[in-house]
Design a protein around this motif. Structure first.
Motif, PDB file in Angstrom:
ATOM      1  N   VAL A 134      -2.511   7.041  10.891  1.00 16.21           N
ATOM      2  CA  VAL A 134      -3.068   5.812  11.466  1.00 16.21           C
ATOM      3  C   VAL A 134      -2.947   5.827  12.987  1.00 16.21           C
ATOM      4  O   VAL A 134      -3.868   5.417  13.706  1.00 16.21           O
ATOM      5  N   TYR A 159       0.833  -1.210   0.000  1.00 15.98           N
ATOM      6  CA  TYR A 159       0.000   0.000   0.000  1.00 15.98           C
ATOM      7  C   TYR A 159       0.866   1.258   0.000  1.00 15.98           C
ATOM      8  O   TYR A 159       0.602   2.213  -0.757  1.00 15.98           O
ATOM      9  N   LEU A 160       1.909   1.284   0.827  1.00 12.27           N
ATOM     10  CA  LEU A 160       2.755   2.467   0.910  1.00 12.27           C
ATOM     11  C   LEU A 160       3.488   2.715  -0.413  1.00 12.27           C
ATOM     12  O   LEU A 160       3.636   3.866  -0.844  1.00 12.27           O
ATOM     13  N   VAL A 182       6.277   9.505   2.809  1.00 10.35           N
ATOM     14  CA  VAL A 182       4.882   9.048   2.704  1.00 10.35           C
ATOM     15  C   VAL A 182       4.554   8.068   3.829  1.00 10.35           C
ATOM     16  O   VAL A 182       3.449   8.110   4.406  1.00 10.35           O
ATOM     17  N   SER A 183       5.490   7.187   4.159  1.00 11.44           N
ATOM     18  CA  SER A 183       5.262   6.219   5.234  1.00 11.44           C
ATOM     19  C   SER A 183       5.081   6.923   6.574  1.00 11.44           C
ATOM     20  O   SER A 183       4.217   6.542   7.374  1.00 11.44           O
ATOM     21  N   ASN A 235       1.589   8.551   6.707  1.00 11.15           N
ATOM     22  CA  ASN A 235       0.570   7.536   6.921  1.00 11.15           C
ATOM     23  C   ASN A 235       0.623   6.980   8.347  1.00 11.15           C
ATOM     24  O   ASN A 235      -0.419   6.704   8.950  1.00 11.15           O
ATOM     25  N   VAL A 252       1.011   4.195  -2.859  1.00  5.64           N
ATOM     26  CA  VAL A 252       0.677   5.596  -2.551  1.00  5.64           C
ATOM     27  C   VAL A 252       1.844   6.511  -2.897  1.00  5.64           C
ATOM     28  O   VAL A 252       1.649   7.637  -3.388  1.00  5.64           O
TER      29      VAL A 252
END
Length: 560
Positions: free
Chosen positions: A294, A258-259, A286-287, A290, A262
């Motif tokens: 979360v 997913y990462l 980006v990680s 996210n 994205v």
């Protein structure tokens, strides 16, 4: 008074037998796998013979533990006996009991069961855990232990008053004995006679005692839905980070896919195995975004579930609370065990005009490994301040700040941190394709406001009966400490503080400290002021102890 020993609920026998049975079943697999890799004569097929034997042995041990586990309420102690091969007997004096915590999960609430934890002052863990008893029995234990603990405290006060009045009676020739029928201990004995402490009362008697206890309980605070939502969205708990790590551990491959998906539109790598330094940097950024999102969602959900329907009340001399959606908790906080009261807020809560109220108790706290626990999770700031003032009797504090020299010290400190960040960026540029490392120098723009914000949120107030200390920006804490609760007062000076003529004053109480709740400290004040605060605190401590011994000066449980 002799008391009959009680056993746990019959469901406990089933739960213990299954738990020990599963343990006994899994151990042969573990040992046989290891031994078969070391010795050729050990066959993996042995597990099919040893596993059933281990399961039966575990079930037998669990049943034996259940039948050997007993508890009883006596006149002076709460007794617990446990152990299979070596029996352990514990007698917990009521004077040491700090909290009787009752927890009920979803399944336990369906089955009408509860877990009772007996926590003591000065202990680092739960002293005794009853897993499981009926809900009615849990309420009875909580009510009776609380009543007997209050009776012990009352007898101590009467004994102190009798000793203090003995001298007066000798001088004046008057009778100093209390009037008949006025002793709460007699009332306690009468109540105890009506219900044998070692036996479970009948349903009618239990219902009557519960109604009587409810009639004596006064509600002080209830967390409204709007406040619960604001508290969930504006607070942070370390458990949320643990939840993120758990999610990554159980689903690392889908999360990585997913990462990568994205990050790819923004220049991230097409696959984890191939990519440039820049693409990996974008993936890292980006990680992180996210992960923050979360974690925030997990934190809000955890807080909402944990503090759902939070209620705080007063029963005799204890604060009693209930909270939780799936796992329902109820417990008490003895007023005489409270060491300090702390008002907490963060920038978002301050912007909205809200704050929280925490109390620190001596010994183990039911909400954490330390003694800090929430009395009011979130409410209007003016209401929280009024609570703190009524609870402790502290006068509205007029804070004094450290000298402006302290702000210059923070400016230099944060400038050094910014220089280290720029140096790290420069070093990475020398060993990688990182360009424009000098952009990292933008962190210097945050140095002046960071130093100013740290400075303006520091303060202290030396009152007649209390010492008030304020620290922190991201998590500001305003701690009210009664002088008679102070254990030690120490003046500390680092190398840099000695050069600047500054010092810090640390004020320690008997409450348990954790990593997040350190010792209240007045930071970076003039050395002469630090010495005056030190001496004044010691003098006020002695005066407060004499006044408390004479007038029983303390915290009020009726703080509304």
């Amino acid at each position: 008074m002799p008391s009959e020993m009680n056993r746990l609920h019959s469901f406990s026998a089933v739960a213990m037998a299954l738990q020990r049975g599963v343990t006994g079943l899994s151990m042969p697999f573990f040992f046989v796998m290891i031994l078969s890799s070391l010795f050729d004569f050990v066959d993996v097929g042995w597990t099919f013979v040893l596993a059933p034997i281990g399961f039966v042995a575990g079930v037998g041990y669990g049943l034996a533990y259940y039948y050997r586990f007993t508890y009883a309420i006596t006149d002076d102690t709460f007794d617990v006996t446990s152990g299979v091969f070596s029996q352990r007997s514990r007698e917990i004096p009521y004077g040491r009991i700090q909290n009787v915590d009752v927890a009920r999960g979803v399944l336990q609430r369906v089955l009408g069961l509860a877990v009772v934890s007996i926590e003591t002052a000065g202990g680092g863990e739960t002293e005794a855990t009853l897993r499981f008893v009926s809900e009615a029995e849990a309420n009875r234990l909580q009510r009776d232990i609380r009543r007997r603990t209050a009776a012990v405290k009352q007898r101590r006060r009467e004994a102190d008053s009798a000793e203090a009045g003995a001298g007066t009676a000798t001088d004046t020739g008057t009778d100093s004995d209390p009037s008949p029928g006025s002793s709460p201990a007699r009332a306690d004995d009468t109540t105890a006679a009506a219900s044998e402490p070692g036996q479970t009362p009948s349903a009618d008697r239990t219902r009557e005692e519960t109604q009587y206890a409810d009639s004596r309980r006064k509600q002080l605070f209830a967390l409204e839905p709007r406040e619960l939502l604001l508290y969930s969205l504006s607070s942070f708990r370390p458990a949320a980070g643990a939840g993120l790590l758990f999610l990554f551990a159980v689903a690392s491959d889908p999360i990585l896919d997913y990462l990568i998906a994205v990050a790819q539109p923004f220049g991230g790598p097409a696959a984890l195995e191939s990519g440039s330094v820049g693409s990996y940097g974008i993936l890292t950024l980006v990680s992180m975004i996210n992960a923050i999102a979360v974690t925030y969602v997990l934190n809000a959900g955890y807080t909402f579930i944990a503090y759902y329907d939070f209620q705080l009340g007063r029963a005799d001399e204890d604060f009693v609370y209930e909270r939780g959606l799936f796992q329902r908790y109820s417990g008490s906080v003895p007023a005489d065990k409270i060491q300090a009261v702390t008002i907490t807020d963060n920038p978002l809560q301050r912007l909205l005009g809200y704050a929280g109220l925490w109390v620190e108790t001596a010994g183990y706290g039911p909400e954490s490994s330390g003694g800090s626990q929430s009395a009011v999770p979130l409410a209007d700031t003016s209401r929280i301040r009024r609570f703190a003032e009524n609870l402790t009797g502290v006068e509205p504090p007029q804070f004094r700040r450290p000298p402006t020299l302290a702000r210059r010290r923070y400016l230099v400190r944060y400038a050094i941190v910014a220089a280290v960040i720029v140096a790290i960026a420069f070093g990475l540029a020398q060993v990688s394709a990182l360009e424009r490392w000098y952009v990292a120098a933008i962190v210097f723009a945050a140095v002046p406001p960071a130093a100013h914000l740290k400075y303006v949120h520091l303060g202290y107030f030396v009152g007649e009966d209390h010492l008030v200390i304020r620290t922190g920006f991201w998590k500001r804490r305003t701690t009210v400490i009664p002088y008679y609760r102070i254990q030690t007062v120490s003046t500390r000076r680092s190398i840099f503080q000695r050069r600047l003529g500054l010092a810090s004053v640390a004020v320690d109480t008997a409450s348990s400290r954790t990593f997040s709740w350190g010792t209240p400290t007045i930071y970076d004040i003039d050395l002469e002021d630090a010495r005056r605060v030190h001496d004044r605190s010691r003098e006020n401590l002695q005066v407060a102890l004499r006044d408390r011994a004479r007038d029983d000066l303390g915290l009020s449980v009726d703080f509304t």
